[in-house]
Write a protein that holds these residues in place. Structure first.
Motif, PDB file in Angstrom:
ATOM      1  N   LEU A  31      37.484  15.871  -7.060  1.00  0.00           N
ATOM      2  CA  LEU A  31      36.036  15.922  -7.227  1.00  0.00           C
ATOM      3  C   LEU A  31      35.552  15.266  -8.519  1.00  0.00           C
ATOM      4  N   GLU A  32      36.258  15.428  -9.612  1.00  0.00           N
ATOM      5  CA  GLU A  32      35.784  14.859 -10.886  1.00  0.00           C
ATOM      6  C   GLU A  32      35.613  13.339 -10.827  1.00  0.00           C
ATOM      7  N   PRO A  33      36.610  12.575 -10.390  1.00  0.00           N
ATOM      8  CA  PRO A  33      36.388  11.133 -10.288  1.00  0.00           C
ATOM      9  C   PRO A  33      35.301  10.775  -9.267  1.00  0.00           C
ATOM     10  N   LEU A  34      35.162  11.569  -8.219  1.00  0.00           N
ATOM     11  CA  LEU A  34      34.080  11.327  -7.260  1.00  0.00           C
ATOM     12  C   LEU A  34      32.720  11.460  -7.944  1.00  0.00           C
ATOM     13  N   ILE A  35      32.572  12.504  -8.745  1.00  0.00           N
ATOM     14  CA  ILE A  35      31.310  12.711  -9.459  1.00  0.00           C
ATOM     15  C   ILE A  35      31.013  11.512 -10.351  1.00  0.00           C
ATOM     16  N   LEU A  36      32.009  11.057 -11.081  1.00  0.00           N
ATOM     17  CA  LEU A  36      31.805   9.925 -11.992  1.00  0.00           C
ATOM     18  C   LEU A  36      31.438   8.656 -11.226  1.00  0.00           C
ATOM     19  N   PHE A  37      32.103   8.409 -10.095  1.00  0.00           N
ATOM     20  CA  PHE A  37      31.783   7.239  -9.282  1.00  0.00           C
ATOM     21  C   PHE A  37      30.356   7.339  -8.729  1.00  0.00           C
ATOM     22  N   PHE A  38      30.016   8.486  -8.174  1.00  0.00           N
ATOM     23  CA  PHE A  38      28.678   8.659  -7.613  1.00  0.00           C
ATOM     24  C   PHE A  38      27.611   8.532  -8.694  1.00  0.00           C
ATOM     25  N   LYS A  39      27.907   9.020  -9.885  1.00  0.00           N
ATOM     26  CA  LYS A  39      26.954   8.895 -10.988  1.00  0.00           C
ATOM     27  C   LYS A  39      26.700   7.415 -11.307  1.00  0.00           C
ATOM     28  N   ARG A  40      27.747   6.621 -11.298  1.00  0.00           N
ATOM     29  CA  ARG A  40      27.616   5.188 -11.615  1.00  0.00           C
ATOM     30  C   ARG A  40      27.030   4.372 -10.462  1.00  0.00           C
TER      31      ARG A  40
END
Length: 170
Positions: free
Chosen positions: A94-103
C-alpha cells in the motif's frame, strides 16, 4: 465491478487481461460483501477487523486501476520499481501505491491521500501487540461512506467497452 474485470479477455489488452485474470478479484468482491457486517456498534476486535477489511478493499481498488492500465503503468517514469525493475501492481504494498497515486493519479485538491493513510494506519492495528489508534464505530461508518466515493472515483477512470458501463451498487 471485480467480476466484470476478471473477465476482460477479448477486449482489454492481453497483458492487462492476463494480470486481471490471475488476480484474486473474486476475493475483493467477497470482502466488499462483508462490509454490511460492520454497520452496527462494534467491539474493539470487530473494529480492527473492519479496518482490515476496508484497507484490503482500498488497496485492491488502487491495484485494479493500475492493472487495467497495465501497459501505461509499465511505461510510466514513476512506476513502482524495486532494484530497477517495475513491479506488477498485484505485488505492490500500500505505501508505494499511495506514493504513486499521489504523483500520478490524485490531483492536489483531492484529499484521497489523507483518507487512505488513515485507513492504512487503522488497518495496521491488525498487528495487535503495540497500541494503535482504531477510532470509533462512527469514524468507521464515515470511512465506509467515503469508500463508496472512492470506488466511484476509481470506476469513473476505468475504460469500459461500451463506454458507459457502471457496476450496480448494492
Amino acid at each position: 465491478m471485480m467480476g466484470f474485470w476478471k473477465e476482460a479477455h477479448g477486449w482489454a489488452p492481453i497483458e492487462a487481461a492476463e494480470l486481471l485474470n490471475k488476480s484474486m478479484l473474486e476475493w475483493q468482491g467477497s470482502l466488499a460483501e462483508q462490509l454490511s457486517v460492520w454497520c452496527g456498534t462494534l467491539t474493539d476486535g470487530q473494529l480492527i477487523l473492519a479496518w482490515a477489511n476496508l484497507g484490503a478493499l482500498v488497496e485492491g481498488q488502487m491495484k485494479l486501476l493500475l492493472s487495467v492500465y497495465y501497459q501505461d503503468y509499465l511505461t510510466d517514469a514513476d512506476a513502482i520499481k524495486k532494484k530497477g525493475h517495475t513491479l506488477d501492481p498485484d505485488g505492490v504494498t500500500l505505501e508505494p501505491l499511495i506514493l504513486f497515486f499521489k504523483r500520478r493519479i490524485w490531483s492536489p485538491e483531492e484529499e484521497w491521500e489523507t483518507w487512505v493513510r488513515m485507513v492504512q494506519q487503522r488497518r495496521n492495528a491488525i498487528h495487535a501487540f503495540k497500541a494503535k489508534t482504531i477510532g470509533t464505530t462512527d469514524e468507521l461508518h464515515a470511512a465506509l461512506a467515503k469508500f463508496l466515493e472512492f470506488v466511484r472515483f476509481i470506476n469513473g477512470r476505468l475504460p469500459y467497452p461500451d463506454g458507459h458501463y457502471f457496476p450496480p451498487e448494492y
